[in-house]
Design a protein around this motif. Sequence first.
Motif, PDB file in Angstrom:
ATOM      1  N   ASN A   2       0.837  -1.183   0.000  1.00 24.40           N
ATOM      2  CA  ASN A   2       0.000   0.000   0.000  1.00 24.40           C
ATOM      3  C   ASN A   2       0.886   1.252   0.000  1.00 24.40           C
ATOM      4  OD1 ASN A   2      -1.871   1.974   0.439  1.00 24.40           O
ATOM      5  ND2 ASN A   2      -2.869   0.935   2.139  1.00 24.40           N
ATOM      6  N   LYS A   3       0.570   2.255  -0.850  1.00 24.08           N
ATOM      7  CA  LYS A   3       1.365   3.482  -0.943  1.00 24.08           C
ATOM      8  C   LYS A   3       1.321   4.278   0.363  1.00 24.08           C
ATOM      9  CE  LYS A   3       1.226   4.161  -5.904  1.00 24.08           C
ATOM     10  NZ  LYS A   3       0.918   5.087  -6.984  1.00 24.08           N
ATOM     11  N   ALA A   4       0.215   4.259   1.051  1.00 24.58           N
ATOM     12  CA  ALA A   4       0.091   4.983   2.326  1.00 24.58           C
ATOM     13  C   ALA A   4       1.032   4.380   3.369  1.00 24.58           C
ATOM     14  CB  ALA A   4      -1.349   4.949   2.826  1.00 24.58           C
ATOM     15  N   PHE A   5       1.139   3.048   3.372  1.00 24.83           N
ATOM     16  CA  PHE A   5       2.037   2.375   4.313  1.00 24.83           C
ATOM     17  C   PHE A   5       3.489   2.756   4.036  1.00 24.83           C
ATOM     18  CE2 PHE A   5       4.610  -1.384   5.495  1.00 24.83           C
ATOM     19  CZ  PHE A   5       4.366  -1.382   6.863  1.00 24.83           C
ATOM     20  N   ILE A   6       3.869   2.804   2.773  1.00 27.27           N
ATOM     21  CA  ILE A   6       5.232   3.177   2.385  1.00 27.27           C
ATOM     22  C   ILE A   6       5.507   4.623   2.785  1.00 27.27           C
ATOM     23  CG2 ILE A   6       6.760   3.558   0.407  1.00 27.27           C
ATOM     24  CD1 ILE A   6       5.455   1.099  -0.894  1.00 27.27           C
ATOM     25  N   LYS A   7       4.535   5.518   2.621  1.00 26.67           N
ATOM     26  CA  LYS A   7       4.711   6.920   3.010  1.00 26.67           C
ATOM     27  C   LYS A   7       4.906   7.046   4.521  1.00 26.67           C
ATOM     28  CE  LYS A   7       2.259   9.142  -0.786  1.00 26.67           C
ATOM     29  NZ  LYS A   7       1.137  10.006  -1.180  1.00 26.67           N
ATOM     30  N   ILE A   8       4.149   6.281   5.284  1.00 27.80           N
ATOM     31  CA  ILE A   8       4.276   6.319   6.747  1.00 27.80           C
ATOM     32  C   ILE A   8       5.659   5.824   7.166  1.00 27.80           C
ATOM     33  CG2 ILE A   8       3.449   5.290   8.904  1.00 27.80           C
ATOM     34  CD1 ILE A   8       0.619   5.376   7.664  1.00 27.80           C
ATOM     35  N   ILE A   9       6.099   4.708   6.590  1.00 22.54           N
ATOM     36  CA  ILE A   9       7.424   4.166   6.912  1.00 22.54           C
ATOM     37  C   ILE A   9       8.512   5.167   6.521  1.00 22.54           C
ATOM     38  CG2 ILE A   9       9.079   2.338   6.356  1.00 22.54           C
ATOM     39  CD1 ILE A   9       6.830   1.423   8.189  1.00 22.54           C
ATOM     40  N   SER A  10       8.379   5.794   5.379  1.00 20.51           N
ATOM     41  CA  SER A  10       9.358   6.796   4.933  1.00 20.51           C
ATOM     42  C   SER A  10       9.395   7.982   5.888  1.00 20.51           C
ATOM     43  CB  SER A  10       9.023   7.280   3.523  1.00 20.51           C
ATOM     44  OG  SER A  10       9.080   6.220   2.610  1.00 20.51           O
ATOM     45  N   PHE A  11       8.222   8.456   6.293  1.00 21.43           N
ATOM     46  CA  PHE A  11       8.144   9.588   7.219  1.00 21.43           C
ATOM     47  C   PHE A  11       8.815   9.254   8.554  1.00 21.43           C
ATOM     48  CE2 PHE A  11       5.893  11.924  10.583  1.00 21.43           C
ATOM     49  CZ  PHE A  11       6.182  13.220  10.190  1.00 21.43           C
ATOM     50  N   VAL A  12       8.510   8.082   9.095  1.00 20.03           N
ATOM     51  CA  VAL A  12       9.107   7.657  10.364  1.00 20.03           C
ATOM     52  C   VAL A  12      10.617   7.516  10.216  1.00 20.03           C
ATOM     53  CG1 VAL A  12       9.213   5.753  12.033  1.00 20.03           C
ATOM     54  CG2 VAL A  12       6.998   6.587  11.236  1.00 20.03           C
ATOM     55  N   SER A  13      11.070   7.008   9.091  1.00 21.36           N
ATOM     56  CA  SER A  13      12.509   6.853   8.845  1.00 21.36           C
ATOM     57  C   SER A  13      13.209   8.203   8.794  1.00 21.36           C
ATOM     58  CB  SER A  13      12.747   6.100   7.535  1.00 21.36           C
ATOM     59  OG  SER A  13      12.216   4.810   7.600  1.00 21.36           O
ATOM     60  N   VAL A  14      12.624   9.164   8.119  1.00 21.15           N
ATOM     61  CA  VAL A  14      13.222  10.502   8.021  1.00 21.15           C
ATOM     62  C   VAL A  14      13.271  11.163   9.401  1.00 21.15           C
ATOM     63  CG1 VAL A  14      12.850  12.834   7.088  1.00 21.15           C
ATOM     64  CG2 VAL A  14      12.636  10.836   5.596  1.00 21.15           C
ATOM     65  N   ILE A  15      12.205  11.066  10.168  1.00 15.64           N
ATOM     66  CA  ILE A  15      12.170  11.649  11.516  1.00 15.64           C
ATOM     67  C   ILE A  15      13.234  10.987  12.400  1.00 15.64           C
ATOM     68  CG2 ILE A  15      10.765  11.907  13.618  1.00 15.64           C
ATOM     69  CD1 ILE A  15       9.992  13.813  11.341  1.00 15.64           C
TER      70      ILE A  15
END
Length: 144
Positions: A2-15
């Motif tokens: 899911n694209k939303a899941f990938i965006k959440i993981i990316s956001f958490v990784s950047v933070i």
Amino acid sequence: MNKAFIKIISFVSVISALMCLVGLGWVLKDQWTEAKTISPPKQATEAPEMTTNHQLQIAALGDSLTRGTGDPEGKGYVGYLIDGLEKKANKKFLLTNSAIKGQTSKQLLSQIKQTEIQRQIKQADFILLTIGGNDLFQGIVKSS
């Protein structure tokens, strides 16, 4: 996936990466600024009188670990060790903490040559020593 899941993981990784960088910057700032301006150690804190003739004396030497830097109470391992010893032995100890934040092994060798430090070591029943962390850290910084 899911694209939303990938965006959440990316956001958490950047933070998480930003938090790590801020922490690293904080440590480097501390090492590069305050470690170079080594100040003399604080005066020894005297413990209350003991009921026996001999008061146990502890001399602590070394770097920020021994000094207690970073500990919210400023005790470090030395303070907590003495607290535990006093409870177990039911005696008070006299602590002389001559540790210096940012101190290296070479600086400790110079410190040990001082008359007052030699007196403290000779009078001590126990000697606590932690050194070498700043030597390792300087080696990492110089090789970068």
